[in-house]
Design an enzyme around this catalytic site. Structure first.
Site, PDB file in Angstrom:
ATOM      1  N   GLY A  14       2.188  -8.139  -1.284  1.00 16.17           N
ATOM      2  CA  GLY A  14       0.933  -8.021  -2.031  1.00 16.17           C
ATOM      3  C   GLY A  14       0.959  -8.871  -3.282  1.00 16.17           C
ATOM      4  O   GLY A  14       0.364  -8.530  -4.300  1.00 16.17           O
ATOM      5  N   ASP A  56       0.410 -11.689   7.310  1.00 17.17           N
ATOM      6  CA  ASP A  56      -0.457 -10.520   7.368  1.00 17.17           C
ATOM      7  C   ASP A  56       0.397  -9.321   7.751  1.00 17.17           C
ATOM      8  O   ASP A  56       0.735  -9.128   8.923  1.00 17.17           O
ATOM      9  CB  ASP A  56      -1.576 -10.746   8.389  1.00 17.17           C
ATOM     10  CG  ASP A  56      -2.563  -9.581   8.452  1.00 17.17           C
ATOM     11  OD1 ASP A  56      -2.308  -8.555   7.780  1.00 17.17           O
ATOM     12  OD2 ASP A  56      -3.578  -9.703   9.171  1.00 17.17           O
ATOM     13  N   SER A 133       0.647   5.116  -6.216  1.00 18.86           N
ATOM     14  CA  SER A 133      -0.610   5.454  -6.886  1.00 18.86           C
ATOM     15  C   SER A 133      -0.534   6.886  -7.386  1.00 18.86           C
ATOM     16  O   SER A 133       0.195   7.721  -6.817  1.00 18.86           O
ATOM     17  CB  SER A 133      -1.788   5.319  -5.915  1.00 18.86           C
ATOM     18  OG  SER A 133      -2.986   5.831  -6.480  1.00 18.86           O
ATOM     19  N   TYR A 146      -5.673   7.193   2.462  1.00 19.53           N
ATOM     20  CA  TYR A 146      -5.011   6.435   1.410  1.00 19.53           C
ATOM     21  C   TYR A 146      -3.985   7.305   0.689  1.00 19.53           C
ATOM     22  O   TYR A 146      -2.834   6.906   0.487  1.00 19.53           O
ATOM     23  CB  TYR A 146      -6.042   5.900   0.424  1.00 19.53           C
ATOM     24  CG  TYR A 146      -5.450   5.143  -0.743  1.00 19.53           C
ATOM     25  CD1 TYR A 146      -4.967   3.846  -0.579  1.00 19.53           C
ATOM     26  CD2 TYR A 146      -5.374   5.720  -2.007  1.00 19.53           C
ATOM     27  CE1 TYR A 146      -4.412   3.148  -1.646  1.00 19.53           C
ATOM     28  CE2 TYR A 146      -4.829   5.035  -3.080  1.00 19.53           C
ATOM     29  CZ  TYR A 146      -4.357   3.753  -2.896  1.00 19.53           C
ATOM     30  OH  TYR A 146      -3.815   3.064  -3.954  1.00 19.53           O
ATOM     31  N   LYS A 150       0.289   7.049   0.455  1.00 21.14           N
ATOM     32  CA  LYS A 150       1.074   6.987  -0.773  1.00 21.14           C
ATOM     33  C   LYS A 150       2.041   8.164  -0.881  1.00 21.14           C
ATOM     34  O   LYS A 150       3.170   8.017  -1.368  1.00 21.14           O
ATOM     35  CB  LYS A 150       0.141   6.947  -1.986  1.00 21.14           C
ATOM     36  CG  LYS A 150      -0.773   5.727  -2.011  1.00 21.14           C
ATOM     37  CD  LYS A 150       0.005   4.418  -1.987  1.00 21.14           C
ATOM     38  CE  LYS A 150      -0.906   3.211  -2.094  1.00 21.14           C
ATOM     39  NZ  LYS A 150      -0.151   1.934  -2.119  1.00 21.14           N
ATOM     40  N   GLN A 230      12.980   8.391  -8.160  1.00 21.08           N
ATOM     41  CA  GLN A 230      11.980   8.852  -9.116  1.00 21.08           C
ATOM     42  C   GLN A 230      10.600   8.256  -8.805  1.00 21.08           C
ATOM     43  O   GLN A 230      10.486   7.157  -8.255  1.00 21.08           O
ATOM     44  CB  GLN A 230      12.378   8.444 -10.544  1.00 21.08           C
ATOM     45  CG  GLN A 230      13.728   8.980 -10.972  1.00 21.08           C
ATOM     46  CD  GLN A 230      13.797  10.495 -10.927  1.00 21.08           C
ATOM     47  OE1 GLN A 230      12.912  11.184 -11.444  1.00 21.08           O
ATOM     48  NE2 GLN A 230      14.855  11.023 -10.310  1.00 21.08           N
ATOM     49  N   VAL A 231       9.574   9.002  -9.191  1.00 21.78           N
ATOM     50  CA  VAL A 231       8.197   8.504  -9.181  1.00 21.78           C
ATOM     51  C   VAL A 231       7.774   8.392 -10.637  1.00 21.78           C
ATOM     52  O   VAL A 231       7.559   9.395 -11.315  1.00 21.78           O
ATOM     53  CB  VAL A 231       7.248   9.439  -8.404  1.00 21.78           C
ATOM     54  CG1 VAL A 231       5.824   8.899  -8.477  1.00 21.78           C
ATOM     55  CG2 VAL A 231       7.699   9.590  -6.950  1.00 21.78           C
TER      56      VAL A 231
END
Length: 248
Positions: A14, A56, A133, A146, A150, A230-231
């Site tokens: 990305g 892609d 996210s 979505y 995540k 960790q997040v």
């Protein structure tokens, strides 16, 4: 630009725009050897030192292409920035939209991580970062698939951190809130949309993509070698605010 004292190869999915592109610039300036992956044939960067590869990653061919590249180039740092949204009411989600979101947001990250880990083990050190996210912890109406994708990355990262920590590999997530990039400021939404979002964030502004890039920079450095599984939420306080239950 600083001298290339690191010479560590960093692969960024990305990487053509938004957070990925900004992260590529940040790490390039720090002396990393940056390879950015994007869907479009061409991409513009601030520095020509950044390598760009078209693939892609919502397709098997694209995933195979980058996995082969990983086996050849042996990067020791993987930054998974790629992600798409196909939002709608849950009962109206099509199979096509579901499949492309899961292939892009989950399957590609799984396969690239599988490809990069053996070399990290051989190297005795490595860093994998998933850009996820806040919706991967909160959930949100009209974002079921979505959010699910995540949540899946959070589970993947924590599991890999446990499995490969003994090999010197740290795996973490960075969960951005509302970041001022083109994906958030869609044409037709613009300043009014940004002002609305800013009013819901405790620090009263949207984040800048450079702020995510700087967080990545710290997380892949040796200064953070004791941080794994960790997040890390970078959202200006939104997740803990009274706005989190509203519709966005």
């Amino acid at each position: 630009m600083s001298e290339k004292t690191n010479c560590q190869k960093v692969l960024i999915t990305g990487g053509r725009r938004g957070i990925g592109r900004s992260t590529a610039h940040t790490l390039n300036q720090e002396g990393y050897s940056v390879i950015a992956i994007g869907k479009s044939e061409k991409a513009e960067f601030l520095n020509s030192d950044i390598r760009y590869i078209q693939a892609d990653l919502s397709t098997s061919n694209g995933i195979d292409k980058i996995c082969d590249f990983i086996l050849s180039e042996k990067p020791v740092i993987l930054i998974n920035c790629l992600g798409i949204e196909k939002n709608s009411k849950f009962t109206q989600i099509t199979k096509e939209d579901y499949n492309i979101v899961m292939r892009t947001n989950v399957t590609s990250h799984v396969e690239l991580s599988k490809a990069v880990i053996p070399n990290m083990i051989e190297n005795g050190w490595g860093k994998i970062v998933f850009i996820t996210s806040i919706w991967g912890s909160l959930g949100a109406r009209n974002r079921a698939v979505y959010c699910m994708s995540k949540f899946a990355l959070h589970g993947l990262a924590l599991s890999l951190a446990d499995e490969y920590g003994k090999d010197g590999i740290c795996v973490n997530c960075i969960a951005p809130g509302f970041i001022n990039i083109d994906e958030t400021s869609n044409p037709g939404r613009g300043k009014d949309r940004n002002d609305f979002l800013s009013s819901k964030i405790p620090v009263n502004r949207m984040g800048q993509p450079e702020e995510i890039g700087k967080t990545v920079k710290w997380l892949i450095s040796k200064d953070s070698d004791y941080i794994s599984g960790q997040v890390i939420v970078v959202d200006g306080g939104f997740q803990n605010s009274g706005s989190r239950g509203e519709e966005f």
